[in-house]
Write a protein that holds these residues in place. Structure first.
Motif, mmCIF file in Angstrom:
data_model
loop_
_atom_site.group_PDB
_atom_site.id
_atom_site.type_symbol
_atom_site.label_atom_id
_atom_site.label_comp_id
_atom_site.label_asym_id
_atom_site.label_seq_id
_atom_site.Cartn_x
_atom_site.Cartn_y
_atom_site.Cartn_z
ATOM 1 N N HIS A 11 0.853 -1.262 -0.026
ATOM 2 C CA HIS A 11 0.044 0.204 0.239
ATOM 3 C C HIS A 11 0.802 1.173 -0.013
ATOM 4 C CE1 HIS A 11 -3.776 -1.830 0.251
ATOM 5 N NE2 HIS A 11 -3.352 -2.655 1.169
ATOM 6 N N GLU A 12 1.956 1.190 0.603
ATOM 7 C CA GLU A 12 2.752 2.384 0.770
ATOM 8 C C GLU A 12 3.539 2.411 -0.548
ATOM 9 O OE1 GLU A 12 3.379 4.657 3.244
ATOM 10 O OE2 GLU A 12 1.722 3.928 4.205
ATOM 11 N N GLU A 13 3.865 1.695 -1.236
ATOM 12 C CA GLU A 13 4.542 1.895 -2.717
ATOM 13 C C GLU A 13 3.442 2.202 -3.587
ATOM 14 O OE1 GLU A 13 7.885 1.699 -4.712
ATOM 15 O OE2 GLU A 13 7.753 1.219 -2.614
ATOM 16 N N ARG A 14 2.210 1.838 -3.530
ATOM 17 C CA ARG A 14 1.316 2.385 -4.352
ATOM 18 C C ARG A 14 0.978 3.839 -4.110
ATOM 19 N NH1 ARG A 14 -1.824 1.787 -8.206
ATOM 20 N NH2 ARG A 14 -3.995 1.629 -8.362
ATOM 21 N N LYS A 15 0.861 4.135 -2.880
ATOM 22 C CA LYS A 15 0.764 5.633 -2.386
ATOM 23 C C LYS A 15 1.893 6.455 -2.848
ATOM 24 C CE LYS A 15 0.051 8.075 1.944
ATOM 25 N NZ LYS A 15 0.119 7.902 3.163
ATOM 26 N N LYS A 16 3.021 5.741 -2.819
ATOM 27 C CA LYS A 16 4.262 6.849 -3.337
ATOM 28 C C LYS A 16 3.997 6.751 -5.023
ATOM 29 C CE LYS A 16 9.054 5.942 -4.374
ATOM 30 N NZ LYS A 16 9.911 5.024 -4.578
ATOM 31 N N GLY A 17 3.491 5.793 -5.591
ATOM 32 C CA GLY A 17 3.273 5.884 -6.929
ATOM 33 C C GLY A 17 2.222 6.807 -7.364
ATOM 34 N N GLU A 18 1.266 7.073 -6.480
ATOM 35 C CA GLU A 18 0.335 7.934 -6.847
ATOM 36 C C GLU A 18 0.713 9.371 -6.751
ATOM 37 O OE1 GLU A 18 -2.923 7.102 -4.058
ATOM 38 O OE2 GLU A 18 -3.571 5.402 -5.242
ATOM 39 N N GLU A 19 1.635 9.780 -5.740
ATOM 40 C CA GLU A 19 2.213 10.863 -5.391
ATOM 41 C C GLU A 19 3.154 11.165 -6.953
ATOM 42 O OE1 GLU A 19 1.605 13.253 -3.263
ATOM 43 O OE2 GLU A 19 0.046 11.974 -2.456
ATOM 44 N N VAL A 20 3.859 10.362 -7.167
ATOM 45 C CA VAL A 20 4.901 10.526 -8.432
ATOM 46 C C VAL A 20 4.010 10.715 -9.456
ATOM 47 C CG1 VAL A 20 6.417 9.358 -10.067
ATOM 48 C CG2 VAL A 20 6.670 8.802 -7.667
ATOM 49 N N CYS A 21 2.725 10.313 -9.928
ATOM 50 C CA CYS A 21 1.904 10.428 -10.949
ATOM 51 C C CYS A 21 1.193 11.845 -11.057
ATOM 52 C CB CYS A 21 0.801 9.291 -10.936
ATOM 53 S SG CYS A 21 1.426 7.797 -11.538
ATOM 54 N N LYS A 22 1.211 12.209 -9.771
ATOM 55 C CA LYS A 22 0.623 13.797 -9.823
ATOM 56 C C LYS A 22 1.549 14.683 -10.202
ATOM 57 C CE LYS A 22 -2.800 13.104 -5.717
ATOM 58 N NZ LYS A 22 -2.784 13.365 -4.281
ATOM 59 N N LYS A 23 2.834 14.235 -9.686
ATOM 60 C CA LYS A 23 3.847 15.328 -10.168
ATOM 61 C C LYS A 23 4.200 15.144 -11.511
ATOM 62 C CE LYS A 23 6.536 14.958 -5.753
ATOM 63 N NZ LYS A 23 7.628 14.584 -4.945
ATOM 64 N N LEU A 24 3.994 13.974 -12.023
ATOM 65 C CA LEU A 24 4.136 13.913 -13.457
ATOM 66 C C LEU A 24 3.209 14.648 -14.339
ATOM 67 C CD1 LEU A 24 5.152 10.130 -13.939
ATOM 68 C CD2 LEU A 24 6.476 12.012 -13.961
#
Length: 157
Positions: free
Chosen positions: A72-85
């Motif tokens: 879940h933490e890795e997925r959450k981190k991915g969501e943050e990266v995608c917002k920045k992208l």
């Protein structure tokens, strides 16, 4: 025969992103030197859950809830990266979409999704790992280059 007055159909350009400086440089190079209005741009980020599997071993397994929490933490981190992208696309003032993928192996997952989308080109950055590190831990850009039927553009950082 196709109507030439309508122009060619838009082509899909996929830029594989992992949040590293190398992928940022690849996106920057693509936008400044390759991009034109005929491209539909897709930024892809692949959540790499396999990295979370190192918390335990066959000899000393961990609590299942710790593994689930790590996923879940890795997925959450991915969501943050995608917002920045997405914000980067807005900064460049180009339309496009950001896709977050889940998969064990980022290279395989990205190649598979690009084929599903009918991508015309894949752009990926390269951190320039040495031969030994590349052999031991693998290289996503190298995997994509060798396993994709779609043209691959690798930007060395």
């Amino acid at each position: 025969m196709a109507d030439a007055s309508k122009g060619p159909a838009n082509r899909i350009a996929v830029v594989a992103m992992d949040g590293s400086e190398a992928s940022e440089a690849a996106l920057d190079f693509f936008v400044k030197n390759v991009y034109h209005e005929g491209f539909d741009v897709v930024l892809m980020y692949c959540v790499h859950h396999r990295a979370q599997n190192t918390y335990g071993s066959v000899w000393m397994p961990v609590e299942p809830h710790l593994v689930v929490h790590a996923y879940h933490e890795e997925r959450k981190k991915g969501e943050e990266v995608c917002k920045k992208l997405k914000a980067k696309l807005d900064t460049y003032k180009i339309g496009g979409q950001v896709i977050q993928l889940d998969g064990g192996d980022p290279g395989h997952t990205i190649v598979q999704k690009c084929e599903e989308l009918g991508a015309s080109v894949i752009v990926v950055g390269s951190r320039g790992l040495g031969a030994i590190r590349r052999t031991l831990i693998g290289s996503v850009s190298e995997y994509i280059l060798h396993h994709s039927n779609i043209p691959v553009f690798i930007c060395k950082h």
